[in-house]
Motif scaffolding. Structure first.
Motif, PDB file in Angstrom:
ATOM      1  N   LEU A  44       0.817  -1.205   0.000  1.00  0.00           N
ATOM      2  CA  LEU A  44       0.000   0.000   0.000  1.00  0.00           C
ATOM      3  C   LEU A  44       0.855   1.260   0.000  1.00  0.00           C
ATOM      4  N   LEU A  45       2.005   1.216   0.679  1.00  0.00           N
ATOM      5  CA  LEU A  45       2.779   2.421   0.935  1.00  0.00           C
ATOM      6  C   LEU A  45       4.218   2.382   0.436  1.00  0.00           C
ATOM      7  N   ASN A  46       4.866   1.212   0.473  1.00  0.00           N
ATOM      8  CA  ASN A  46       6.293   1.158   0.142  1.00  0.00           C
ATOM      9  C   ASN A  46       6.687  -0.264  -0.253  1.00  0.00           C
ATOM     10  N   PRO A  47       6.289  -0.718  -1.452  1.00  0.00           N
ATOM     11  CA  PRO A  47       6.530  -2.115  -1.826  1.00  0.00           C
ATOM     12  C   PRO A  47       7.990  -2.491  -1.992  1.00  0.00           C
ATOM     13  N   MET A  48       8.851  -1.546  -2.374  1.00  0.00           N
ATOM     14  CA  MET A  48      10.233  -1.909  -2.658  1.00  0.00           C
ATOM     15  C   MET A  48      11.020  -2.249  -1.399  1.00  0.00           C
ATOM     16  N   TYR A  49      10.500  -1.896  -0.217  1.00  0.00           N
ATOM     17  CA  TYR A  49      11.226  -2.257   0.995  1.00  0.00           C
ATOM     18  C   TYR A  49      11.317  -3.766   1.152  1.00  0.00           C
ATOM     19  N   LEU A  50      10.360  -4.497   0.608  1.00  0.00           N
ATOM     20  CA  LEU A  50      10.438  -5.959   0.625  1.00  0.00           C
ATOM     21  C   LEU A  50      11.470  -6.458  -0.365  1.00  0.00           C
ATOM     22  N   PHE A  51      11.533  -5.856  -1.535  1.00  0.00           N
ATOM     23  CA  PHE A  51      12.308  -6.453  -2.624  1.00  0.00           C
ATOM     24  C   PHE A  51      13.774  -6.042  -2.637  1.00  0.00           C
ATOM     25  N   HIS A  52      14.105  -4.786  -2.409  1.00  0.00           N
ATOM     26  CA  HIS A  52      15.477  -4.289  -2.558  1.00  0.00           C
ATOM     27  C   HIS A  52      15.974  -4.533  -3.991  1.00  0.00           C
ATOM     28  N   GLY A  53      16.946  -3.778  -4.388  1.00  0.00           N
ATOM     29  CA  GLY A  53      17.447  -3.868  -5.754  1.00  0.00           C
ATOM     30  C   GLY A  53      16.868  -2.743  -6.597  1.00  0.00           C
ATOM     31  N   GLU A  54      16.926  -2.894  -7.910  1.00  0.00           N
ATOM     32  CA  GLU A  54      16.462  -1.849  -8.815  1.00  0.00           C
ATOM     33  C   GLU A  54      14.950  -1.638  -8.685  1.00  0.00           C
ATOM     34  N   ALA A  55      14.516  -0.401  -8.954  1.00  0.00           N
ATOM     35  CA  ALA A  55      13.093  -0.062  -8.900  1.00  0.00           C
ATOM     36  C   ALA A  55      12.595   0.173 -10.328  1.00  0.00           C
ATOM     37  N   PRO A  56      11.902  -0.802 -10.936  1.00  0.00           N
ATOM     38  CA  PRO A  56      11.485  -0.694 -12.341  1.00  0.00           C
ATOM     39  C   PRO A  56      10.225   0.170 -12.499  1.00  0.00           C
ATOM     40  N   ARG A  57      10.383   1.478 -12.316  1.00  0.00           N
ATOM     41  CA  ARG A  57       9.220   2.370 -12.245  1.00  0.00           C
ATOM     42  C   ARG A  57       8.460   2.445 -13.567  1.00  0.00           C
ATOM     43  N   ASP A  58       9.166   2.614 -14.678  1.00  0.00           N
ATOM     44  CA  ASP A  58       8.476   2.739 -15.967  1.00  0.00           C
ATOM     45  C   ASP A  58       7.759   1.446 -16.328  1.00  0.00           C
ATOM     46  N   GLU A  59       8.436   0.318 -16.113  1.00  0.00           N
ATOM     47  CA  GLU A  59       7.830  -0.974 -16.453  1.00  0.00           C
ATOM     48  C   GLU A  59       6.621  -1.262 -15.569  1.00  0.00           C
ATOM     49  N   PHE A  60       6.698  -0.862 -14.317  1.00  0.00           N
ATOM     50  CA  PHE A  60       5.582  -1.059 -13.405  1.00  0.00           C
ATOM     51  C   PHE A  60       4.377  -0.229 -13.863  1.00  0.00           C
ATOM     52  N   ALA A  61       4.607   1.032 -14.193  1.00  0.00           N
ATOM     53  CA  ALA A  61       3.514   1.887 -14.663  1.00  0.00           C
ATOM     54  C   ALA A  61       2.920   1.366 -15.960  1.00  0.00           C
ATOM     55  N   ASP A  62       3.769   0.857 -16.856  1.00  0.00           N
ATOM     56  CA  ASP A  62       3.292   0.373 -18.154  1.00  0.00           C
ATOM     57  C   ASP A  62       2.434  -0.882 -18.044  1.00  0.00           C
ATOM     58  N   ALA A  63       2.440  -1.515 -16.881  1.00  0.00           N
ATOM     59  CA  ALA A  63       1.588  -2.683 -16.676  1.00  0.00           C
ATOM     60  C   ALA A  63       0.135  -2.286 -16.456  1.00  0.00           C
ATOM     61  N   PHE A  64      -0.128  -0.980 -16.276  1.00  0.00           N
ATOM     62  CA  PHE A  64      -1.481  -0.486 -16.046  1.00  0.00           C
ATOM     63  C   PHE A  64      -1.940   0.357 -17.230  1.00  0.00           C
ATOM     64  N   HIS A  65      -3.182   0.826 -17.128  1.00  0.00           N
ATOM     65  CA  HIS A  65      -3.752   1.651 -18.185  1.00  0.00           C
ATOM     66  C   HIS A  65      -4.370   2.907 -17.578  1.00  0.00           C
ATOM     67  N   GLY A  66      -4.572   3.905 -18.412  1.00  0.00           N
ATOM     68  CA  GLY A  66      -5.336   5.076 -18.035  1.00  0.00           C
ATOM     69  C   GLY A  66      -4.769   5.841 -16.865  1.00  0.00           C
ATOM     70  N   ALA A  67      -5.678   6.214 -15.942  1.00  0.00           N
ATOM     71  CA  ALA A  67      -5.303   7.075 -14.821  1.00  0.00           C
ATOM     72  C   ALA A  67      -4.283   6.404 -13.913  1.00  0.00           C
ATOM     73  N   MET A  68      -4.398   5.087 -13.736  1.00  0.00           N
ATOM     74  CA  MET A  68      -3.444   4.385 -12.878  1.00  0.00           C
ATOM     75  C   MET A  68      -2.034   4.471 -13.462  1.00  0.00           C
ATOM     76  N   ARG A  69      -1.915   4.306 -14.767  1.00  0.00           N
ATOM     77  CA  ARG A  69      -0.589   4.409 -15.391  1.00  0.00           C
ATOM     78  C   ARG A  69      -0.020   5.813 -15.209  1.00  0.00           C
ATOM     79  N   MET A  70      -0.833   6.818 -15.471  1.00  0.00           N
ATOM     80  CA  MET A  70      -0.346   8.196 -15.336  1.00  0.00           C
ATOM     81  C   MET A  70       0.018   8.509 -13.888  1.00  0.00           C
ATOM     82  N   GLY A  71      -0.786   8.013 -12.959  1.00  0.00           N
ATOM     83  CA  GLY A  71      -0.493   8.248 -11.559  1.00  0.00           C
ATOM     84  C   GLY A  71       0.812   7.626 -11.128  1.00  0.00           C
TER      85      GLY A  71
END
Length: 410
Positions: free
Chosen positions: A268-295
């Motif tokens: 809900l608030l900070n998912p990368m704290y579990l994973f550590h390593g690179e943060a694939p922000r563009d790829e994560f956003a591209d997995a969604f559509h519309g307002a969620m992707r833009m957000g």
């Protein structure tokens, strides 16, 4: 302590595992109709054949509104035939099968599920761009019965172990959080009150399935909000390691769990704290559509933070939990080679859990067993994270030419 051999059998509650390696729960993205598919079966069969002692199926929601989207399995009678085929396939490779039982709470996508997201209080549910419905006393009683029924369905479908999801700000974790739980009844306020729901869920599940099945909890140590220790300056922070140790002691005193698997971070608030390593922000956003992707494009640097990777990265926090309780613990986070396995076991952890490394190489345990110097090919790029919305996989592995030596191990 002298580290036990990670590849020798070990007891987890009533179960004897062939070694101390567990495939942790990582959503497989292979259930488009919320039912078991051949792809899901093959996903876990391949991991079981690769040498782990137990493979954990995620995410097995206890109710339809408890899914992060409607494509996830929820445990009902209709799902049982497929679940039985799945557990049979895991067992055929000599491994045991575990089901992760959970309710996503405010992490659920109410738009996809077509059902209101639930929470301990009225709090944001960003996946559905809505606010949760607060569970009242009757709702809590009904939810305990829901967990009971889900546990029964899982056991009757052949699962040997049940992992109760008390992490990542899913429903149970939200009750634990002083930031998200704003109740003023017996389930809010003090830590003992905030831990009440978790304890009642664990008790209900154990009462339903008895002592023939292993039951453990995935418990947040820190949700990545504020500081891992106590809050400073009077500011309200998220759940922290001191509170996690106290909750673990309460769960241990109740006597219903066979182990705890410490985790961290917040979907809900900070998912990368579990994973550590690179943060694939563009790829994560591209997995969604519309307002969620833009957000996500806009808030990516704030939501998907970067935490440098190092082996056994959750160990510093988990050491504090290890010191707080005597019960078995399963170390998660950055277990990729024999050195990290032996480090965890030498510090008193009873099992280790592996995730991303097995997406890259399902047979990694067999490689390490055959060659103690073998290392994981996972580069911690986290490009696997956005694939949970299509079909969970390692994109790097998908583009590789098969290794004949790796194939020989299976």
């Amino acid at each position: 302590m002298t580290a036990p051999d990670p590849f020798t059998p070990a007891r987890l509650g009533p179960l004897t595992l062939r070694n101390r390696l567990i495939k942790c729960a990582t959503f497989e993205g292979a259930t488009p109709d919320a039912l078991v598919t051949d792809d899901l079966i093959e996903f876990h069969r391949e991991v079981a054949a690769g040498g782990v002692a137990m493979s954990t199926v995620a995410y097995c929601a206890v109710a339809p509104e408890g899914r992060t989207d409607r494509h996830q399995i929820w445990l009902r009678d209709e799902a049982m035939p497929g679940l039985r085929r799945l557990t049979d396939a895991i067992h055929s490779e000599g491994a045991l099968a575990a089901a992760q039982l959970g309710h996503a709470g405010p992490v659920a996508n109410s738009v996809s599920n077509r059902k209101k997201a639930l929470g301990p209080s009225h709090i944001p549910a960003p996946m559905g761009m809505s606010v949760t419905r607060k569970l009242d006393a009757d709702g809590i009683t009904a939810m305990l019965a829901t967990f009971r029924r889900a546990a029964r369905i899982a056991v009757d479908s052949g699962f040997d172990g049940l992992e109760i999801h008390c992490g990542h700000n899913y429903l149970i974790s939200c009750f634990l959080s002083p930031m998200l739980n704003r109740r003023h009844d017996g389930y809010g306020g003090s830590l003992v009150n905030r831990a009440r729901f978790a304890r009642e869920v664990v008790e209900a599940v154990r009462d339903e399935v008895g002592d023939k099945v292993a039951v453990w909890a995935k418990l947040n140590m820190f949700d990545g909000v504020g500081t891992p220790g106590p809050g400073h300056g009077g500011q309200l922070t998220g759940f922290n390691i001191d509170e996690a140790c106290a909750v673990a002691q309460l769960l241990e005193s109740d006597g219903h769990l066979d182990a705890i698997e410490p985790t961290a971070g917040s979907s809900l608030l900070n998912p990368m704290y579990l994973f550590h390593g690179e943060a694939p922000r563009d790829e994560f956003a591209d997995a969604f559509h519309g307002a969620m992707r833009m957000g996500l494009k806009a808030i990516g640097p704030m939501f998907l933070k970067h935490y440098p990777y190092h082996d056994a990265y959750l160990l510093p926090l988990a050491r504090q939990l290890r010191a707080a309780v005597r019960m078995p613990l399963i170390l998660l986070g950055g277990i990729t080679d024999r050195t990290s396995m032996e480090l965890a076991l030498s510090e008193g952890f009873d099992f280790v859990a592996m995730g991303r490394a097995l997406l890259r190489e399902p047979d990694l345990p067999l490689r390490i067993q055959a060659d103690p110097s073998a290392t994981s090919r996972c580069v911690h790029c986290n490009l696997c994270m956005p694939t949970i919305y299509s079909h969970t996989r390692c994109p790097i592995r998908a583009g590789e030419v098969p290794d004949p030596l790796a194939a020989a191990h299976t």
